[in-house]
Design a protein around this motif. Structure first.
Motif, PDB file in Angstrom:
ATOM      1  N   ASP A  12     -19.665 -31.512  -8.339  1.00 23.00           N
ATOM      2  CA  ASP A  12     -19.426 -30.496  -7.334  1.00 23.00           C
ATOM      3  C   ASP A  12     -18.923 -29.336  -8.000  1.00 23.00           C
ATOM      4  OD1 ASP A  12     -19.590 -31.522  -5.170  1.00 23.00           O
ATOM      5  OD2 ASP A  12     -18.364 -32.978  -5.008  1.00 23.00           O
ATOM      6  N   ASN A  42     -15.855 -39.451  -4.150  1.00 19.66           N
ATOM      7  CA  ASN A  42     -14.926 -38.721  -2.917  1.00 19.66           C
ATOM      8  C   ASN A  42     -13.740 -39.501  -2.620  1.00 19.66           C
ATOM      9  OD1 ASN A  42     -15.986 -36.789  -3.863  1.00 19.66           O
ATOM     10  ND2 ASN A  42     -16.438 -35.789  -2.338  1.00 19.66           N
ATOM     11  N   ARG A  89     -27.527 -35.029  -9.666  1.00 19.64           N
ATOM     12  CA  ARG A  89     -27.854 -33.422  -8.719  1.00 19.64           C
ATOM     13  C   ARG A  89     -25.965 -32.388  -9.101  1.00 19.64           C
ATOM     14  NH1 ARG A  89     -26.518 -33.735  -2.556  1.00 19.64           N
ATOM     15  NH2 ARG A  89     -24.886 -35.779  -2.900  1.00 19.64           N
ATOM     16  N   SER A 135     -26.146 -38.688   1.108  1.00 17.72           N
ATOM     17  CA  SER A 135     -27.304 -38.508   1.582  1.00 17.72           C
ATOM     18  C   SER A 135     -27.905 -39.252   0.709  1.00 17.72           C
ATOM     19  CB  SER A 135     -27.678 -37.067   1.076  1.00 17.72           C
ATOM     20  OG  SER A 135     -27.280 -36.788   0.560  1.00 17.72           O
ATOM     21  N   ASP A 246     -14.546 -36.943   4.008  1.00 16.86           N
ATOM     22  CA  ASP A 246     -14.629 -38.433   3.095  1.00 16.86           C
ATOM     23  C   ASP A 246     -13.120 -38.831   3.171  1.00 16.86           C
ATOM     24  OD1 ASP A 246     -17.074 -37.522   2.994  1.00 16.86           O
ATOM     25  OD2 ASP A 246     -16.634 -36.399   0.526  1.00 16.86           O
TER      26      ASP A 246
HETATM   27  O1  F1X Z   1     -25.589 -34.015   0.162  1.00 17.17           O
HETATM   28  P1  F1X Z   1     -24.987 -35.341   0.571  1.00 17.17           P
HETATM   29  O2  F1X Z   1     -24.646 -36.461   0.152  1.00 17.17           O
HETATM   30  O3  F1X Z   1     -24.852 -35.248   2.670  1.00 17.17           O
HETATM   31  O4  F1X Z   1     -23.496 -34.485   0.118  1.00 17.17           O
HETATM   32  C1  F1X Z   1     -22.651 -34.336  -0.599  1.00 17.17           C
HETATM   33  C2  F1X Z   1     -21.297 -33.572  -1.061  1.00 17.17           C
HETATM   34  O5  F1X Z   1     -21.682 -32.056   0.041  1.00 17.17           O
HETATM   35  O6  F1X Z   1     -20.681 -34.101   0.192  1.00 17.17           O
HETATM   36  C3  F1X Z   1     -19.137 -34.974  -0.909  1.00 17.17           C
HETATM   37  C4  F1X Z   1     -18.206 -33.711   0.429  1.00 17.17           C
HETATM   38  O7  F1X Z   1     -17.852 -34.405   1.857  1.00 17.17           O
HETATM   39  C5  F1X Z   1     -19.195 -33.665  -1.948  1.00 17.17           C
HETATM   40  O8  F1X Z   1     -18.458 -34.214  -2.834  1.00 17.17           O
HETATM   41  C6  F1X Z   1     -20.514 -33.441  -2.624  1.00 17.17           C
HETATM   42  O9  F1X Z   1     -21.460 -32.078  -2.570  1.00 17.17           O
END
Ligand code: F1X
Length: 305
Positions: A12, A42, A89, A135, A246
């Motif tokens: 991040d 997280n 990523r 995701s 989270d």
């Molecule tokens: O793309 P996803 O997996 O839905 O979300 C990933 C994310 O946005 O969620 C976290 C915050 O909740 C961040 O640490 C991370 O970058």
């Protein structure tokens, strides 16, 4: 022990500008942080800060994968990841004068053999609770999440998009939709607290033992077999909201791991989120007062069921 599974971890990158973003302009700043992220990671970080026994798992690959692994090691968080060929990523949050921009990459390609290894890793860890957070990267399906749910004698928590919650088929211990995920999971309009309660109860009826709905500035709801509980958000200064959901899940899971009641689990979720929104990105704030319960959060019963 809680095992967090992050199918799609991320580095991040949170970068801050004191001006609105404009096209055709090079914005410059010294204010940027890089943290190990992805929803399950997280949760591992926050749950660990809440003194619960946790191991982080999921898929990691390449340079960014190494960054995530090293950061967790440095923070003393146990991990057991499946190494994949493709690169983990990088997700960027831009905090600018005109708002919070969240830019997420879809993630690396995962192979069927990687998923098999993930299931074996989960089984080898024998957790009491397994959380799947975030995701799914290309190559992993919801059927794989159901497979993880059924692969061991654990209670399984999920923090995934609402449209995904609607399609899961196994029995789940807890899910944590936000307002738009409640709407996507149920096809309902969710504006008022009453709308949120009805949508959360519908999800409960579909096989989630607990539905923990995070409602941002309106706090959180918890639907259990016997009641619907509500807790308001705390009035705190918000740096950004990344990781807030989270944190709600983390407080809930840590409290359950410590043997606390449903009301205390909801209270701990709201309190943890109120601390996480006060720091940039997915950094771990000081959570001492969450553990000692010295900050008061009023949990009320919306209705008995
Ligand atoms: O793309 P996803 O997996 O839905 O979300 C990933 C994310 O946005 O969620 C976290 C915050 O909740 C961040 O640490 C991370 O970058």
């Amino acid at each position: 022990m809680i095992l967090t599974v992050t199918p799609n971890p991320a580095v991040d990158h949170t970068i801050h500008f004191d001006e609105p973003l404009q096209t055709g302009v090079v914005h410059r700043t010294d204010d940027a942080v890089f943290t190990a992220g992805g929803k399950g990671i997280n949760v591992a970080k926050y749950v660990s800060a809440l003194d619960a026994d946790v191991t982080a798992s999921g898929f990691l690959g390449g340079h960014f994968g190494k960054f995530v692994r090293d950061r967790l090691d440095a923070d003393g968080i146990a991990s057991d990841f499946v190494t994949v060929d493709a690169d983990t990523r990088l997700n960027t949050t831009v905090l600018a004068e005109d708002g919070e921009y969240k830019l997420n990459h879809n993630g690396p390609q995962i192979r069927a053999a990687d998923v098999d290894e993930l299931v074996e890793t989960a089984q080898a860890n024998e957790p009491d609770t397994l959380l799947v957070g975030g995701s799914l990267p290309p190559g992993m399906s919801l059927a794989d999440v159901d497979r993880l749910a059924r692969a061991g004698d654990w209670q399984i928590a999920v923090d995934m998009g609402g449209e995904h919650l609607a399609e899961l088929e196994a029995d789940y211990y807890v899910c944590k939709p936000n307002r738009s995920e409640l709407a996507a999971a149920t096809g309902r309009t969710v504006e008022t607290e009453a709308d949120a309660v009805e949508a959360a109860e519908e999800l409960h009826a579909r096989g989630f033992e607990y539905v923990l709905a995070s409602l941002g500035a309106d706090g959180a709801l918890l639907v259990t077999d016997s009641e619907v509980l509500s807790a308001p958000a705390l009035d705190v200064e918000v740096v950004d909201t990344v990781g807030a959901g989270d944190a709600v899940m983390s407080g809930f899971l840590a409290a359950r791991e410590h043997g606390l009641s449903d009301a205390d689990a909801l209270r701990m979720g709201v309190l943890t989120a109120s601390r996480v929104v006060g720091v940039a990105g997915t950094r771990v704030p000081n959570l001492e007062d969450v553990l000692t319960n010295e900050t008061h959060v009023e949990v009320t019963t919306v209705r008995s069921r």
